[in-house]
Write an enzyme that holds these catalytic residues in place. Structure first.
Site, short mmCIF file in Angstrom:
data_model
loop_
_atom_site.label_atom_id
_atom_site.label_comp_id
_atom_site.label_asym_id
_atom_site.label_seq_id
_atom_site.Cartn_x
_atom_site.Cartn_y
_atom_site.Cartn_z
N TYR A 149 0.83 -1.21 0.00
CA TYR A 149 0.00 0.00 0.00
C TYR A 149 0.87 1.26 0.00
O TYR A 149 0.43 2.31 -0.45
CB TYR A 149 -0.90 0.03 1.24
CG TYR A 149 -2.22 -0.68 1.08
CD1 TYR A 149 -2.27 -2.02 0.72
CD2 TYR A 149 -3.42 -0.01 1.29
CE1 TYR A 149 -3.48 -2.68 0.59
CE2 TYR A 149 -4.64 -0.66 1.16
CZ TYR A 149 -4.65 -1.99 0.82
OH TYR A 149 -5.86 -2.63 0.68
N LYS A 196 2.97 -15.34 2.49
CA LYS A 196 3.16 -16.09 1.25
C LYS A 196 4.66 -16.40 1.16
O LYS A 196 5.35 -16.02 0.20
CB LYS A 196 2.65 -15.26 0.06
CG LYS A 196 2.60 -15.99 -1.26
CD LYS A 196 1.55 -17.09 -1.33
CE LYS A 196 1.68 -17.86 -2.64
NZ LYS A 196 0.91 -19.11 -2.65
N ASP A 228 -3.09 -18.23 0.66
CA ASP A 228 -4.07 -18.95 -0.16
C ASP A 228 -4.74 -20.05 0.66
O ASP A 228 -5.96 -20.23 0.61
CB ASP A 228 -3.43 -19.50 -1.46
CG ASP A 228 -2.10 -20.22 -1.24
OD1 ASP A 228 -1.55 -20.16 -0.12
OD2 ASP A 228 -1.61 -20.85 -2.20
N ASP A 252 -6.42 -6.91 4.25
CA ASP A 252 -7.55 -6.27 3.56
C ASP A 252 -8.45 -7.33 2.94
O ASP A 252 -9.67 -7.32 3.12
CB ASP A 252 -6.99 -5.33 2.46
CG ASP A 252 -8.10 -4.67 1.67
OD1 ASP A 252 -9.07 -4.20 2.29
OD2 ASP A 252 -8.01 -4.65 0.42
N ASP A 256 -12.40 -8.92 4.39
CA ASP A 256 -13.66 -8.92 3.62
C ASP A 256 -14.25 -10.33 3.58
O ASP A 256 -15.45 -10.52 3.70
CB ASP A 256 -13.44 -8.42 2.18
CG ASP A 256 -13.71 -6.93 2.04
OD1 ASP A 256 -13.46 -6.19 3.02
OD2 ASP A 256 -14.17 -6.50 0.96
C1 IPM Z 1 -10.37 -1.17 3.94
C2 IPM Z 1 -10.60 -0.59 2.58
C3 IPM Z 1 -9.44 0.33 2.22
C4 IPM Z 1 -8.18 -0.50 2.23
C5 IPM Z 1 -9.59 1.08 0.89
C6 IPM Z 1 -10.85 1.90 0.86
C7 IPM Z 1 -8.39 1.92 0.59
O1 IPM Z 1 -10.78 -1.58 1.63
O2 IPM Z 1 -10.20 -0.39 4.90
O3 IPM Z 1 -10.38 -2.39 4.06
O4 IPM Z 1 -7.87 -1.18 1.24
O5 IPM Z 1 -7.47 -0.47 3.25
MG MG Z 2 -10.93 -3.51 2.48
#
Ligand code: IPM
Ligand code: MG
Length: 386
Positions: A149, A196, A228, A252, A256
């Site tokens: 990032y 990884k 993975d 990240d 999710d």
């Molecule tokens: C998160 C989001 C952010 C990230 C984006 C919006 C930059 O997906 O906080 O998980 O990737 O960190």
């Molecule tokens: Mg995110």
């Protein structure tokens, strides 16, 4: 206690959900005798429109004057065409690095009220779980101010190739690992480092550092997984995990994935901290009064700005409200207050209140409500609760 809180409502549904979190915080302050002073500040798309930059320097300076930052969500399709350094997300990254919040805590647990909203079968949820019953309660500890990032990126002159760089220093790895161990010590004492290392040199450095730090924590069971495999294990047997520590990008993605297992991404809060969490209540003096200085943190739902839901009164404010609870716990060391707020959220769910994203799974009577009504249900539970 006097608490100064920077508030960046942000874009899309951000202002709607943060509005509810602020109302609930005020009610909690009345109940427990705290005063929250808010400084509302622009960032993200709103700041791009007003000031041409996703993070005006004055916003960052003003946030630094506060004890904590409550953030909605940044971004939206109208800003997608902008170059990388002008996108709303850049504002978020600059806030994270500008405040030095290198450790990101993303808890994901299956609440009994939402168990049926989890897409996994009961036998999958029971596999490897702590008590053999269907369920999971895990914490992703994501490194937040390093890695790909923030590494070098660019394009070749002809634009036909591009690169991003995953770079980690030993110090960056060690401090987030230590935060992970501190968190694991207050939980089920299991820590899984996700990387990884079969391909990436930076991951091999993660493993080396983790192997060293693991020796300092013989009471905690340390394990290693390739990312993975971890992505697979999360949907094969999520109950096996307690604390997962991982890099910025892997965290990240995995968070999710984990959020879907809880029933809705609209339920998940997060805390981004500039220091190692000492755990709830641990900073208090013997007399039980909050002793130490507040710890800077960003508290935000993990969901995005959800442009399709904006203004429809359908957004789930619970992730924002639970983020406020994390703020009470980690920045202000107000554990009883944080627990009261979390209990109020559970009570609102027990009473059958559901925003559309979590509706239809209770097996009992439900009341489908909007953003404001859900906030009001939590408020009521807070006022009537113990
Ligand atoms: C998160 C989001 C952010 C990230 C984006 C919006 C930059 O997906 O906080 O998980 O990737 O960190
Ligand atoms: Mg995110």
């Amino acid at each position: 206690m006097n608490c100064s809180v920077a508030v960046i409502p942000g874009d899309g549904i951000g202002p709607e959900v943060i509005g509810q979190a602020v109302e609930v915080l005020d009610a909690l302050g009345d109940k427990f005798g705290h005063v929250f002073h808010y400084a509302e500040l622009p960032a993200g798309g709103r700041a791009i429109d007003a000031a041409g930059t996703p993070l005006p320097p004055e916003t960052l300076e003003a946030v630094k004057q506060c004890h904590a930052l409550l953030l909605g969500a940044l971004g939206g399709p109208q800003w997608d065409g902008l170059p990388g350094h002008l996108r709303p997300e850049r504002g978020l990254l600059d806030l994270r690095s500008g405040l030095g919040v290198f450790v990101n805590l993303r808890p994901a647990a299956l609440l009994p009220q939402l168990a049926a909203a989890c897409p996994l079968k009961d036998e999958v949820l029971a596999a490897g779980s702590a008590d053999g019953k269907p369920g999971f309660d895990l914490l992703i500890v994501r490194e937040l101010t390093g890695g790909i990032y923030f590494g070098d990126r660019g394009r070749s002159e002809d634009g036909a190739s591009a690169f991003d760089t995953e770079r980690y220093s030993r110090l960056e790895i060690e401090r987030v690992l230590r935060a992970g161990y501190a968190a694991a010590a207050g939980r089920r004492k299991k820590l899984c480092v996700v990387d990884k290392a079969n391909v990436l040199e930076s991951s091999r450095l993660w493993r080396e550092a983790a192997a060293e730090i693991a020796k300092e924590h013989p009471d905690i069971e340390t394990s290693f997984l390739y990312v993975d495999n971890c992505a697979m294990q999360l949907i094969r047997a999520p109950g096996q995990f307690d604390v997962i520590v991982t890099s910025n990008m892997f965290g990240d993605i995995l968070s999710d994935e984990a959020s879907v297992l809880t029933g809705s991404i609209g339920m998940l809060p997060s805390a981004s901290l500039a220091g190692i969490p000492t755990g709830a209540g641990k900073r208090r003096g013997a007399g039980g009064s909050a002793g130490a200085e507040p710890v800077m943190g960003i508290y935000e739902p993990i969901h995005g700005s959800a442009p399709d839901l904006t203004g429809t009164d359908r957004a789930n404010p619970l992730a924002a409200i639970l983020s406020a609870a994390m703020m009470l716990r980690y920045s202000f060391d107000l554990e009883p207050e944080a627990a009261a707020l979390e209990a109020a959220v559970r009570a609102a769910l027990d009473a059958g209140f559901r925003t559309p994203d979590i509706a239809g799974h209770s097996g009992g009577p439900e009341q489908i409500v909007g953003t404001g009504e859900m906030g009001a249900a939590v408020l009521k539970a807070l006022e009537t609760g113990e």
